[in-house]
Design an enzyme around this catalytic site. Structure first.
Site, PDB file in Angstrom:
ATOM      1  N   LYS A  62      42.816  32.688  33.001  1.00  0.00           N
ATOM      2  CA  LYS A  62      42.639  34.137  32.947  1.00  0.00           C
ATOM      3  C   LYS A  62      41.153  34.418  33.003  1.00  0.00           C
ATOM      4  CE  LYS A  62      43.536  38.285  30.325  1.00  0.00           C
ATOM      5  NZ  LYS A  62      44.198  38.892  29.167  1.00  0.00           N
ATOM      6  N   ARG A  67      43.513  48.669  30.726  1.00  0.00           N
ATOM      7  CA  ARG A  67      42.871  49.033  29.454  1.00  0.00           C
ATOM      8  C   ARG A  67      42.919  50.537  29.238  1.00  0.00           C
ATOM      9  NH1 ARG A  67      37.797  44.739  29.905  1.00  0.00           N
ATOM     10  NH2 ARG A  67      39.123  42.882  29.953  1.00  0.00           N
ATOM     11  N   LYS A 108      34.690  40.360  27.773  1.00  0.00           N
ATOM     12  CA  LYS A 108      35.477  39.286  27.154  1.00  0.00           C
ATOM     13  C   LYS A 108      35.034  37.902  27.638  1.00  0.00           C
ATOM     14  CE  LYS A 108      39.444  42.330  26.341  1.00  0.00           C
ATOM     15  NZ  LYS A 108      40.915  42.501  26.379  1.00  0.00           N
ATOM     16  N   GLU A 135      41.823  23.875  31.972  1.00  0.00           N
ATOM     17  CA  GLU A 135      42.690  24.761  31.178  1.00  0.00           C
ATOM     18  C   GLU A 135      44.169  24.421  31.410  1.00  0.00           C
ATOM     19  OE1 GLU A 135      42.175  26.864  28.881  1.00  0.00           O
ATOM     20  OE2 GLU A 135      40.127  27.624  29.047  1.00  0.00           O
ATOM     21  N   LYS A 170      45.408  34.651  36.680  1.00  0.00           N
ATOM     22  CA  LYS A 170      45.205  36.097  36.552  1.00  0.00           C
ATOM     23  C   LYS A 170      43.739  36.432  36.676  1.00  0.00           C
ATOM     24  CE  LYS A 170      45.829  39.701  33.229  1.00  0.00           C
ATOM     25  NZ  LYS A 170      45.886  39.977  31.843  1.00  0.00           N
ATOM     26  N   SER A 174      46.503  45.271  37.252  1.00  0.00           N
ATOM     27  CA  SER A 174      46.438  46.728  37.356  1.00  0.00           C
ATOM     28  C   SER A 174      45.412  47.215  38.391  1.00  0.00           C
ATOM     29  CB  SER A 174      46.128  47.325  35.988  1.00  0.00           C
ATOM     30  OG  SER A 174      44.909  46.808  35.470  1.00  0.00           O
ATOM     31  N   TYR A 192      53.263  45.345  39.080  1.00  0.00           N
ATOM     32  CA  TYR A 192      53.692  46.728  38.835  1.00  0.00           C
ATOM     33  C   TYR A 192      54.448  47.267  40.048  1.00  0.00           C
ATOM     34  CZ  TYR A 192      50.310  45.949  35.180  1.00  0.00           C
ATOM     35  OH  TYR A 192      49.638  45.390  34.116  1.00  0.00           O
TER      36      TYR A 192
END
Ligand code: PBG
Length: 332
Positions: A196, A206, A225, A241, A256, A282, A321
């Protein structure tokens, strides 16, 4: 011309093309993300035309619609009211919280639909981070994991089939696996947000949850982040990872965002035999919607081409979505 090889021979007709087609989309490839809130009305989300914040009652209808279109998994995200947010995000393990309520309602009304959750503190954190931020502005790893384990357990108790840690703390997959197993939830799967990235493509999400990092007078809050999500410049690190998540017991690995990271999907496909999921996030959705609204692109063709690109690059599952629209278009 004296050509032996003429690749166009196999492109001459729709039936020839369909014979040699390498990849296909089906509605059961999709995981449909849905936003839930405590309110009583269906609220549109500004930067995500067509996506809504659903009250639990109306959520059931939307999930039934998805089921009828052939979609077999939904993932739920909560819009938590301000007064329930805290520095440690403890609302995330409230058994009577919004997400446990939504899960148990869905599993009661539509038991066959697979329900996936998000495991992270950001919707519940007054600081807008996926972990607990200490007084120096450091996002604490091990302390956060204690809360994530409690969150995953509450979700499993409510009936979740798959829990999805999206927080990027080190070691959280193993800790969640252990916590689930200890409490008799060895059948609950972990779909890990493995690679991610710290991405600008999460902006509209967000907005939907009002969950962006925000400043605070009592302590420094990191603006982004990047101390836990991955650097967009890194590819090999995604393999590390993936290896860790696999060793720790992940059942599905996720990449992602999706579109700007197709190379990462491809690399993980080479590295692992586990199912790979791509998250068509998004910001990717918002860009397509905005261009389509202006008539600059054809939405249906662009969406189906994009979703197919995830399959081609090696993904088995796609969080999007566009899931319901795409499932509808595939039927036509
Ligand atoms: C939170 C979370 C995010 C998304 C899914 N889970 C946002 C973030 O990490 O800031 C983004 C999804 C999207 O943009 O569609 N842990």
């Amino acid at each position: 011309m004296d050509l032996t090889y003429r690749p166009r021979r196999l492109r001459r007709s729709p039936s020839l093309r369909s014979l040699v087609r390498e990849h296909a989309l089906t509605p059961c490839d999709f995981i449909y993300p849905l936003f839930v809130h405590e309110g009583i009305e269906i609220q549109p989300i500004g930067a995500m035309p067509g996506a809504m914040r659903w009250p639990i009652d109306d959520l059931v209808g939307e999930v039934e619609r998805a089921w009828k279109l052939g979609i077999r998994c939904v993932v739920l995200f909560p819009k938590v009211s301000e007064e329930l947010k805290s520095e440690e995000g403890t609302e995330c393990f409230n058994e009577n919280g919004l997400i446990p309520k939504a899960i148990s309602r869905l599993k009661k009304e539509l038991p066959e639909m697979t329900v996936m959750t998000d495991v992270a503190l950001d919707p519940y954190s007054c600081d807008g981070h996926d972990g607990i931020v200490n007084s120096e502005g450091i996002v604490l790893n091990d302390e956060t994991i204690e809360n994530l384990c409690k969150q995953a357990l509450v979700q499993a108790q409510a009936g979740a089939d798959l829990v999805g840690p999206s927080d990027m703390m080190d070691g959280r997959v193993g800790a969640i696996r252990e916590a689930l197993d200890e409490d008799g939830f060895e059948h609950v799967g972990i779909i890990s947000y493995t690679a991610k990235y710290s991405s600008a493509y999460y902006g509209p999400f967000r907005e939907a949850l009002d969950s962006a990092p925000r400043s605070n007078t009592s302590k420094p809050i990191p603006k982004d982040k990047s101390t836990y999500q991955m650097d967009p410049a890194n590819a090999r690190e995604a393999i590390t990872e993936a290896q860790l998540d696999e060793q720790e017991g992940a059942d599905i690995l996720m990449v992602k965002p999706g579109l700007a990271y197709l190379d990462i999907i491809y690399r993980l496909r080479q590295e692992s035999e586990l199912p790979i999921a791509a998250y068509n996030v998004s910001g990717e959705y918002a860009m397509v919607k905005a261009a389509a609204e202006r008539g600059w692109i054809d939405e249906k063709s662009v969406v189906l081409e994009t979703l197919l690109s995830f399959k081609r690059s090696g993904a088995d599952l796609i969080l999007s979505y566009h899931a319901c629209d795409a499932a509808q278009w595939l039927k036509e």
